[in-house]
Design an enzyme around this catalytic site. Sequence first.
Site, PDB file in Angstrom:
ATOM      1  N   ASP A 123      53.675   3.756 -40.183  1.00  0.00           N
ATOM      2  CA  ASP A 123      52.646   3.281 -41.214  1.00  0.00           C
ATOM      3  C   ASP A 123      53.102   3.139 -42.375  1.00  0.00           C
ATOM      4  O   ASP A 123      54.317   2.689 -42.508  1.00  0.00           O
ATOM      5  CB  ASP A 123      51.388   4.378 -41.000  1.00  0.00           C
ATOM      6  CG  ASP A 123      50.132   3.694 -41.388  1.00  0.00           C
ATOM      7  OD1 ASP A 123      49.497   3.159 -40.677  1.00  0.00           O
ATOM      8  OD2 ASP A 123      49.925   3.935 -42.660  1.00  0.00           O
ATOM      9  N   TRP A 124      52.327   3.698 -43.529  1.00  0.00           N
ATOM     10  CA  TRP A 124      52.619   3.529 -44.895  1.00  0.00           C
ATOM     11  C   TRP A 124      54.053   4.212 -45.189  1.00  0.00           C
ATOM     12  O   TRP A 124      54.677   3.767 -46.048  1.00  0.00           O
ATOM     13  CB  TRP A 124      51.578   3.934 -45.816  1.00  0.00           C
ATOM     14  CG  TRP A 124      50.931   2.791 -46.389  1.00  0.00           C
ATOM     15  CD1 TRP A 124      49.735   2.437 -45.932  1.00  0.00           C
ATOM     16  CD2 TRP A 124      51.200   2.123 -47.534  1.00  0.00           C
ATOM     17  NE1 TRP A 124      49.315   1.442 -46.652  1.00  0.00           N
ATOM     18  CE2 TRP A 124      50.262   1.199 -47.648  1.00  0.00           C
ATOM     19  CE3 TRP A 124      52.113   2.113 -48.419  1.00  0.00           C
ATOM     20  CZ2 TRP A 124      50.050   0.299 -48.716  1.00  0.00           C
ATOM     21  CZ3 TRP A 124      52.131   0.940 -49.500  1.00  0.00           C
ATOM     22  CH2 TRP A 124      50.946   0.264 -49.443  1.00  0.00           C
ATOM     23  N   TRP A 164      40.417  -2.970 -39.938  1.00  0.00           N
ATOM     24  CA  TRP A 164      40.696  -1.506 -40.438  1.00  0.00           C
ATOM     25  C   TRP A 164      40.650  -1.760 -41.985  1.00  0.00           C
ATOM     26  O   TRP A 164      39.801  -0.740 -42.606  1.00  0.00           O
ATOM     27  CB  TRP A 164      42.075  -1.174 -40.110  1.00  0.00           C
ATOM     28  CG  TRP A 164      42.553  -0.064 -41.131  1.00  0.00           C
ATOM     29  CD1 TRP A 164      43.645  -0.282 -42.014  1.00  0.00           C
ATOM     30  CD2 TRP A 164      42.147   1.144 -41.477  1.00  0.00           C
ATOM     31  NE1 TRP A 164      43.944   0.959 -42.573  1.00  0.00           N
ATOM     32  CE2 TRP A 164      43.069   1.776 -42.469  1.00  0.00           C
ATOM     33  CE3 TRP A 164      41.052   2.031 -41.094  1.00  0.00           C
ATOM     34  CZ2 TRP A 164      42.705   2.972 -43.104  1.00  0.00           C
ATOM     35  CZ3 TRP A 164      40.764   3.325 -41.561  1.00  0.00           C
ATOM     36  CH2 TRP A 164      41.678   3.524 -42.512  1.00  0.00           C
ATOM     37  N   ASP A 250      49.549   0.048 -29.764  1.00  0.00           N
ATOM     38  CA  ASP A 250      48.997   0.104 -31.335  1.00  0.00           C
ATOM     39  C   ASP A 250      48.631  -1.224 -31.740  1.00  0.00           C
ATOM     40  O   ASP A 250      49.648  -2.047 -31.963  1.00  0.00           O
ATOM     41  CB  ASP A 250      50.012   0.851 -32.320  1.00  0.00           C
ATOM     42  CG  ASP A 250      49.707   0.735 -33.577  1.00  0.00           C
ATOM     43  OD1 ASP A 250      48.396   0.509 -33.984  1.00  0.00           O
ATOM     44  OD2 ASP A 250      50.709   0.866 -34.502  1.00  0.00           O
ATOM     45  N   HIS A 280      48.651   4.498 -32.159  1.00  0.00           N
ATOM     46  CA  HIS A 280      48.975   4.231 -33.778  1.00  0.00           C
ATOM     47  C   HIS A 280      49.850   5.605 -34.131  1.00  0.00           C
ATOM     48  O   HIS A 280      50.932   5.397 -34.618  1.00  0.00           O
ATOM     49  CB  HIS A 280      47.909   4.011 -34.742  1.00  0.00           C
ATOM     50  CG  HIS A 280      48.566   3.639 -36.347  1.00  0.00           C
ATOM     51  ND1 HIS A 280      49.418   2.366 -36.368  1.00  0.00           N
ATOM     52  CD2 HIS A 280      48.407   4.124 -37.373  1.00  0.00           C
ATOM     53  CE1 HIS A 280      49.503   2.490 -37.466  1.00  0.00           C
ATOM     54  NE2 HIS A 280      49.111   3.713 -38.140  1.00  0.00           N
TER      55      HIS A 280
END
Length: 303
Positions: A123-124, A164, A250, A280
């Site tokens: 993710d980030w 999202w 995901d 995810h």
Amino acid sequence: MRILRTPDERFAGLPGFPFEPHYVEVAAGDGTLLRVHYLDEGPADGEVVLLLHGEPSWSYLYRRMIPVLVAAGLRAIAIDLVGFGRSDKPADRDDYTYQAHVEWTWAAVEAIGLDGITLVCQDWGGLIGLRLVGEHCERFARVVAANTFLPTGDRHPGDAFLAWQRFSQETPNFQAGKIVNGACLTDLTPEVVAAYDAPFPDDTYKQGARQFPLLVPVSPEDPAAPANRAAWAVLETFERPFLCAFSDSDPITRGGDKVLRSKIPGAAGHPPVTITSAAHFLQEDKGEELAAVVVDFVRATAR
């Protein structure tokens, strides 16, 4: 810069999380010092595995992976990004920018004194971590990218991400634990859900979590796009081992592994790994399995 610090008692007795906290201080843009939390487990002379989390999680996400890494003789470092976990949280949303997150995270890496890094990013954690590889490639020995990407705004971000992004801004009650649970195939226990809520006693602590989705470049004119393109120019020459370990369920990052593998020469000769029955947050769904992939990759590519 106004700083909030989550009280320590919020982190007492979290399930499956016996790790001792460690801290470094990094400078904010105005000279304010921000306290950054990290976990440091395993032998001090072990190969460094840097675990970077994403939105809206924290180093708790890696609790199932760390014991596997340590058992293999690796040193596991899991940093809480500024605004998350036990790290300080600027109180104003305008203090959170993509560039600031990159600078704060790199300052923490330098303060801890890490080199020869195996980056594990999701993710980030990848949006920041892959930027760091692009800007400081000499400090990274290899990369494991899991459910992440490095956007420049030149590609459509996907309907799932845009949905999202809208939800993150419109929901009146931003519940981190519920969000993490909803992005897992595993149904997390109430205690684990509460652990993801622990860093945020109330909404005033959630400005970073609220702001993150807006910082993802979704157009070529985004403020972060030029720096990400510059990072890509380096990544396209990065020949050190690079492995994609994406999950099979995901919708946010699906297909991102193909982009990474097609552009980064270090991915050649390292077939992608698919973590099955995982969404995810594959660290929750299949944390031990992902950790074993990391261990095998480090061993197979050790010099």
